[in-house]
Design a protein around this motif. Structure first.
Motif, PDB file in Angstrom:
ATOM      1  N   ILE A   1       0.826  -1.205   0.000  1.00  0.00           N
ATOM      2  CA  ILE A   1       0.000   0.000   0.000  1.00  0.00           C
ATOM      3  C   ILE A   1       0.863   1.259   0.000  1.00  0.00           C
ATOM      4  O   ILE A   1       0.657   2.187  -0.792  1.00  0.00           O
ATOM      5  CB  ILE A   1      -0.939  -0.005   1.231  1.00  0.00           C
ATOM      6  CG1 ILE A   1      -1.962  -1.149   1.123  1.00  0.00           C
ATOM      7  CG2 ILE A   1      -1.655   1.342   1.367  1.00  0.00           C
ATOM      8  CD1 ILE A   1      -2.798  -1.346   2.374  1.00  0.00           C
TER       9      ILE A   1
ATOM     10  N   LEU B   1      -6.549   0.524   6.032  1.00  0.00           N
ATOM     11  CA  LEU B   1      -6.997   0.079   4.711  1.00  0.00           C
ATOM     12  C   LEU B   1      -6.819  -1.427   4.575  1.00  0.00           C
ATOM     13  O   LEU B   1      -7.707  -2.120   4.046  1.00  0.00           O
ATOM     14  CB  LEU B   1      -6.208   0.812   3.623  1.00  0.00           C
ATOM     15  CG  LEU B   1      -6.524   0.433   2.164  1.00  0.00           C
ATOM     16  CD1 LEU B   1      -8.002   0.646   1.849  1.00  0.00           C
ATOM     17  CD2 LEU B   1      -5.652   1.234   1.196  1.00  0.00           C
ATOM     18  N   ALA B   2      -5.697  -1.947   5.066  1.00  0.00           N
ATOM     19  CA  ALA B   2      -5.454  -3.386   5.003  1.00  0.00           C
ATOM     20  C   ALA B   2      -6.500  -4.157   5.803  1.00  0.00           C
ATOM     21  O   ALA B   2      -7.022  -5.187   5.341  1.00  0.00           O
ATOM     22  CB  ALA B   2      -4.051  -3.696   5.525  1.00  0.00           C
TER      23      ALA B   2
ATOM     24  N   ALA C   1      -9.797  -4.218   3.925  1.00  0.00           N
ATOM     25  CA  ALA C   1      -9.738  -5.111   2.763  1.00  0.00           C
ATOM     26  C   ALA C   1      -9.818  -6.573   3.198  1.00  0.00           C
ATOM     27  O   ALA C   1     -10.467  -7.396   2.546  1.00  0.00           O
ATOM     28  CB  ALA C   1      -8.450  -4.865   1.977  1.00  0.00           C
TER      29      ALA C   1
ATOM     30  N   ASP D   1     -13.380  -7.438   4.147  1.00  0.00           N
ATOM     31  CA  ASP D   1     -14.180  -7.652   2.938  1.00  0.00           C
ATOM     32  C   ASP D   1     -14.010  -9.070   2.395  1.00  0.00           C
ATOM     33  O   ASP D   1     -14.912  -9.599   1.740  1.00  0.00           O
ATOM     34  CB  ASP D   1     -13.787  -6.648   1.847  1.00  0.00           C
ATOM     35  CG  ASP D   1     -14.349  -5.257   2.105  1.00  0.00           C
ATOM     36  OD1 ASP D   1     -15.304  -5.141   2.908  1.00  0.00           O
ATOM     37  OD2 ASP D   1     -13.839  -4.290   1.508  1.00  0.00           O
TER      38      ASP D   1
ATOM     39  N   ALA E   1      -7.052  -9.750  -1.195  1.00  0.00           N
ATOM     40  CA  ALA E   1      -7.303  -8.467  -0.533  1.00  0.00           C
ATOM     41  C   ALA E   1      -6.225  -7.452  -0.893  1.00  0.00           C
ATOM     42  O   ALA E   1      -6.518  -6.277  -1.164  1.00  0.00           O
ATOM     43  CB  ALA E   1      -7.368  -8.662   0.981  1.00  0.00           C
TER      44      ALA E   1
ATOM     45  N   CYS F   1      -7.159  -3.924  -2.908  1.00  0.00           N
ATOM     46  CA  CYS F   1      -7.362  -2.767  -2.033  1.00  0.00           C
ATOM     47  C   CYS F   1      -7.027  -1.431  -2.697  1.00  0.00           C
ATOM     48  O   CYS F   1      -7.567  -0.398  -2.307  1.00  0.00           O
ATOM     49  CB  CYS F   1      -6.584  -2.930  -0.730  1.00  0.00           C
ATOM     50  SG  CYS F   1      -4.807  -2.760  -0.884  1.00  0.00           S
TER      51      CYS F   1
ATOM     52  N   ARG G   1      -7.624  -0.749  -5.826  1.00  0.00           N
ATOM     53  CA  ARG G   1      -8.573  -0.595  -6.933  1.00  0.00           C
ATOM     54  C   ARG G   1      -7.858  -0.393  -8.278  1.00  0.00           C
ATOM     55  O   ARG G   1      -7.992   0.660  -8.924  1.00  0.00           O
ATOM     56  CB  ARG G   1      -9.522   0.568  -6.648  1.00  0.00           C
ATOM     57  CG  ARG G   1     -10.342   0.358  -5.389  1.00  0.00           C
ATOM     58  CD  ARG G   1     -11.432   1.376  -5.215  1.00  0.00           C
ATOM     59  NE  ARG G   1     -12.317   1.024  -4.108  1.00  0.00           N
ATOM     60  CZ  ARG G   1     -13.453   1.649  -3.835  1.00  0.00           C
ATOM     61  NH1 ARG G   1     -13.840   2.669  -4.588  1.00  0.00           N
ATOM     62  NH2 ARG G   1     -14.201   1.264  -2.830  1.00  0.00           N
TER      63      ARG G   1
ATOM     64  N   GLN H   1     -16.615 -10.534  -4.318  1.00  0.00           N
ATOM     65  CA  GLN H   1     -15.718  -9.391  -4.177  1.00  0.00           C
ATOM     66  C   GLN H   1     -15.125  -8.972  -5.523  1.00  0.00           C
ATOM     67  O   GLN H   1     -14.966  -7.780  -5.798  1.00  0.00           O
ATOM     68  CB  GLN H   1     -14.605  -9.709  -3.175  1.00  0.00           C
ATOM     69  CG  GLN H   1     -15.083  -9.837  -1.742  1.00  0.00           C
ATOM     70  CD  GLN H   1     -15.823  -8.594  -1.262  1.00  0.00           C
ATOM     71  OE1 GLN H   1     -15.435  -7.473  -1.552  1.00  0.00           O
ATOM     72  NE2 GLN H   1     -16.906  -8.799  -0.527  1.00  0.00           N
TER      73      GLN H   1
END
Length: 269
Positions: free
Chosen positions: A121, A135-136, A139, A142, A170, A174, A176, A200
């Motif tokens: 990231i 953020l991790a 993700a 999700d 993930a 993450c 995108r 997902q």
């Protein structure tokens, strides 16, 4: 959803050859396809047909001393074939992501999951370490991974193959990216988590417009997610069609063989 006129990923005349003592040997020949924004293209074929080699060549991950890659690979209009390694490192993970076939070999064993996740990231963003961890964690949640803060403190060998597969997905999703290349993304997963992964991936393409090249031997997975399907045999694409047309009215004899090889629920071994 609006589609880009020229496509997000355009591949034309792709040839890959391996150098041997007996001379150059072709691995894939004259591969060509286009991925539009939000499109899922399935790539199917038996083991050894050239699917994974195609992926590696798109990502410029093949050993340049041992192989040669000819043809055009354009991502959002930018030619990737022949880019310097440093330039490709900036593109991989951010603009084009890769979900590897074997999750056990995708991680460095001496670093924790969190260290490897946040490194990806922070390499491609200006996020702080705290923001990257948040953020991790989101993700991983999700991907149906519980207690991500605990998981990120673990080392790869402490997770099962299925859990590592979901962590890898993930990481790939993450940021995108414009394109995700998913090489057998559900192989190590049980039925419940296979469904979660497919959901997902579908969310990524519908919400973010991400294009997906989906490689799978599982025709059920292909029929669930793909818009179009290309069939590979001996390093060549022998048929491309809309997923419904290909399953209902296959034209090439090899495609018919693949479809006939599927076991139905009523068949006995």
């Amino acid at each position: 959803m609006l589609e880009q006129a020229n496509g997000v990923l355009q591949v034309n005349g792709l040839h890959v050859k391996i150098k041997t003592e007996q001379g150059a040997h072709s691995l894939i020949e004259d591969i060509g396809f286009e991925l539009k924004q939000g499109q899922v293209l399935g790539l199917v074929g038996e083991s050894g047909s050239g699917k994974s080699i195609t992926c590696m060549s798109l990502l410029q991950l093949l050993d340049r001393k041992q192989t040669s890659v000819e043809g055009s690979i354009r991502l959002n209009g930018r030619e990737l074939n022949g880019l310097k390694a440093e330039e490709m490192r900036r593109i991989r993970g951010k603009e084009i992501a890769y979900i590897m076939q074997n999750p056990m070999s995708a991680f460095t064993p001496v670093y924790t999951i969190g260290e490897q996740f946040t490194e990806t990231i922070r390499t491609h963003t200006s996020l702080s370490k705290k923001q990257a961890l948040e953020l991790a964690a989101a993700a991983m949640t999700d991907m149906n991974l519980t207690n991500p803060s605990k998981l990120m403190k673990l080392y790869p060998f402490q997770l099962s193959g299925g859990m590592l597969q979901r962590v890898m997905i993930a990481i790939s999703m993450c940021l995108r990216p414009a394109v995700v290349i998913a090489d057998e993304p559900t192989t190590a997963l049980d039925v419940v988590n296979q469904l979660q992964v497919l959901r997902q991936l579908d969310r990524l393409r519908t919400e973010c417009g991400t294009s997906i090249l989906l490689i799978s031997h599982d025709l059920g997975v292909i029929s669930e997610l793909a818009d179009d399907v290309s069939v590979m045999q001996k390093g060549r694409i022998v048929e491309t069609a809309n997923v419904f047309e290909l399953f209902d009215r296959p034209r090439h004899p090899y495609t018919k063989q693949l479809l006939d090889a599927r076991l139905t629920i009523n068949e006995r071994p």
